[in-house]
Design a protein around this motif. Structure first.
Motif, PDB file in Angstrom:
ATOM      1  N   CYS A  95       0.736  -1.256  -0.014  1.00 59.31           N
ATOM      2  CA  CYS A  95      -0.004   0.051  -0.139  1.00 59.31           C
ATOM      3  C   CYS A  95       0.852   1.338  -0.160  1.00 59.31           C
ATOM      4  O   CYS A  95       1.596   1.481   0.925  1.00 59.31           O
ATOM      5  CB  CYS A  95      -0.949   0.218   1.130  1.00 59.31           C
ATOM      6  N   ASP A  96       0.974   1.898  -0.935  1.00 58.31           N
ATOM      7  CA  ASP A  96       2.090   2.923  -1.231  1.00 58.31           C
ATOM      8  C   ASP A  96       1.367   4.426  -1.476  1.00 58.31           C
ATOM      9  O   ASP A  96       0.769   4.606  -2.639  1.00 58.31           O
ATOM     10  CB  ASP A  96       2.755   2.751  -2.489  1.00 58.31           C
ATOM     11  N   GLY A  97       1.026   5.033  -0.342  1.00 62.83           N
ATOM     12  CA  GLY A  97       0.371   6.309  -0.351  1.00 62.83           C
ATOM     13  C   GLY A  97      -0.941   6.108   0.227  1.00 62.83           C
ATOM     14  O   GLY A  97      -1.604   5.062   0.158  1.00 62.83           O
ATOM     15  N   GLU A  98      -1.455   7.189   0.609  1.00 64.91           N
ATOM     16  CA  GLU A  98      -2.712   7.311   1.454  1.00 64.91           C
ATOM     17  C   GLU A  98      -3.914   6.787   0.549  1.00 64.91           C
ATOM     18  O   GLU A  98      -4.843   6.167   1.202  1.00 64.91           O
ATOM     19  CB  GLU A  98      -3.104   8.691   1.954  1.00 64.91           C
ATOM     20  N   ALA A  99      -3.798   7.309  -0.833  1.00 66.96           N
ATOM     21  CA  ALA A  99      -5.044   6.556  -1.481  1.00 66.96           C
ATOM     22  C   ALA A  99      -4.892   5.355  -2.068  1.00 66.96           C
ATOM     23  O   ALA A  99      -6.011   4.657  -2.083  1.00 66.96           O
ATOM     24  CB  ALA A  99      -4.803   7.503  -3.119  1.00 66.96           C
ATOM     25  N   ALA A 100      -3.840   4.705  -1.425  1.00 64.18           N
ATOM     26  CA  ALA A 100      -3.495   3.139  -1.596  1.00 64.18           C
ATOM     27  C   ALA A 100      -3.834   2.388  -0.430  1.00 64.18           C
ATOM     28  O   ALA A 100      -3.392   1.339  -0.182  1.00 64.18           O
ATOM     29  CB  ALA A 100      -2.167   2.766  -2.325  1.00 64.18           C
TER      30      ALA A 100
END
Length: 149
Positions: A95-100
């Motif tokens: 999960c790379d980044g808040e959106a992910a």
């Protein structure tokens, strides 16, 4: 760790685990990574592979650390399959980044053992994308690849 990395890592639970300042159920460690049980597992046996050096996301990992994280992730998946946990499949997830859906901003690789009927659903059926849009997406990514060399 550089001064900026030290500042960025302050308050990071994974940095605290790596430094043995916070409790964790450690499965494996070497000079580059630490592997421990996820405190909120999707399924029993859910592991996190975490680089010792603080890195927020994929883009922050150097090539050698990235390679080691994935290599150890593969080894952990193999160990899960051979363990008495008797998993029937494995999901490897970043999960790379808040959106992910990244919630701890220290890069980590999830190794999730799967069991028939475990109830965890990644995604329902995604719609098919038109070929012209796929080609356009491919072109944009090819341009970005050229600019990272």
């Amino acid at each position: 760790m550089t001064q900026n990395a030290t500042s960025a890592a302050q308050g990071c639970i994974f940095c605290a685990i790596v430094a043995r300042e916070s409790e964790a159920s450690v499965v494996y460690e070497d000079e580059t990574v630490v592997v421990f049980m996820d405190l909120n597992p999707v399924t029993p046996g859910h592991l996190l592979v975490v680089p010792r050096e603080h890195a927020v996301g994929l883009d922050d990992l150097d090539q050698a650390t990235s390679a080691r994280v994935w290599e150890v992730g593969r080894d952990m998946a193999r160990a899960l399959r051979r363990s008495r946990m008797r998993c029937e499949g494995i999901n490897v997830l970043v999960c790379d980044g808040e959106a992910a859906f990244q919630t701890v901003f220290h890069f980590h690789l999830h190794i999730v053992p799967r069991y028939v009927g475990d109830g965890w659903i990644l995604m329902s059926e995604p719609p098919e994308r038109e070929r012209s849009l796929l080609d356009s997406d491919a072109h944009a990514i090819k341009e970005a690849i050229a600019s990272t060399d």
